[in-house]
Design an enzyme around this catalytic site. Structure first.
Site, PDB file in Angstrom:
ATOM      1  N   SER A   1      34.059  37.936  63.321  1.00 49.98           N
ATOM      2  CA  SER A   1      34.297  36.839  62.641  1.00 49.98           C
ATOM      3  C   SER A   1      35.616  35.921  62.991  1.00 49.98           C
ATOM      4  O   SER A   1      35.900  36.128  64.192  1.00 49.98           O
ATOM      5  CB  SER A   1      33.916  36.993  61.098  1.00 49.98           C
ATOM      6  OG  SER A   1      33.848  35.576  60.673  1.00 49.98           O
TER       7      SER A   1
ATOM      8  N   HIS B   1      30.380  35.083  65.498  1.00 52.87           N
ATOM      9  CA  HIS B   1      29.186  34.356  64.942  1.00 52.87           C
ATOM     10  C   HIS B   1      29.735  32.880  64.521  1.00 52.87           C
ATOM     11  O   HIS B   1      30.992  32.708  64.544  1.00 52.87           O
ATOM     12  CB  HIS B   1      28.762  35.202  63.631  1.00 52.87           C
ATOM     13  CG  HIS B   1      29.496  35.593  62.537  1.00 52.87           C
ATOM     14  ND1 HIS B   1      28.990  36.265  61.606  1.00 52.87           N
ATOM     15  CD2 HIS B   1      30.826  34.915  62.273  1.00 52.87           C
ATOM     16  CE1 HIS B   1      30.163  36.138  60.739  1.00 52.87           C
ATOM     17  NE2 HIS B   1      30.973  35.398  61.130  1.00 52.87           N
TER      18      HIS B   1
END
Length: 216
Positions: free
Chosen positions: A101, A126
């Protein structure tokens, strides 16, 4: 029984004898920082403050940021990324364990050619998320619009620094994409896989810092 933060002997320049100090304080003196937890305001202020201080102290020597984090708050991660682009020294980013992330975004923010992943590290990217269900309808719509702007900005940074087309990065961010160190290098998230440096320097000086621990 927890051992707490280990203490190690360290001789402060100018002192005749070594004293016992926290391990992390020694590493900070050697311009080595660690991001090993969820990215939130406290750790962000800690890391950015150290980067600014080390930049003022010596604007020529590199800073090393080791990363083992599952990510965290979007704005906090962007603050670290922006600080890395602002300070004078080049910043090595080194992934050991996982950079997921926002942690992968910070890994990406290292100086080009100085972004490293250990051989068994994992990198995940993501799209940013938000807790929509907590907001009323007007707030929900405003939050969606703001999140869309932030998502586009992050996608552009990934595209610029990896060399991938914007649409490729945008599609990849639709889901959790986990990569090995070699896959992350092929994608452009890192420049070097750690075992390549080991092979290159196996018969010479230490891989990372030739002058490190000189005062131990």
């Amino acid at each position: 029984m927890p051992i707490g933060v280990p203490k190690v002997p360290y001789r402060i320049p100018g002192d005749e004898e070594a004293t016992w100090v926290d391990l992390y304080n020694v590493m900070y003196r050697e311009r080595t920082l660690f991001l090993g937890q969820e990215i939130r305001c406290e750790i962000t202020n800690h890391i950015t403050g150290l980067m600014v201080y080390l930049s003022i102290e010596d604007g020529n020597s590199d800073i090393f940021l080791f990363i083992n984090s599952l990510g965290g708050w979007l704005i906090s991660g962007m603050a670290i990324f922006d600080t890395m682009q602002t300070v004078t020294p080049d910043i090595y980013t080194i992934c050991l364990g996982i950079a997921a992330s926002m942690a992968s975004f910070i890994l990406l923010g290292g100086e080009p050619t100085k972004r490293i992943a250990f051989p068994h590290a994992r990198i995940m990217l993501h799209q940013p998320a938000s807790a929509y269900y907590r907001a009323r309808t007007p707030e929900f719509l405003l939050e969606v619009e703001e999140l869309h702007k932030v998502r586009e900005m992050i996608t552009r940074v990934y595209a610029l620094r990896t060399g991938k087309p914007f649409w490729v990065v945008s599609e990849d961010m639709e889901r959790d994409v986990f990569m090995s160190a070699d896959e992350a290098k092929a994608y452009g998230l890192v420049d070097i896989v750690g075992d390549e440096m080991i092979d290159e320097h196996c018969d010479t000086d230490p891989v990372w810092f030739p002058e490190m621990f000189k005062d131990w």
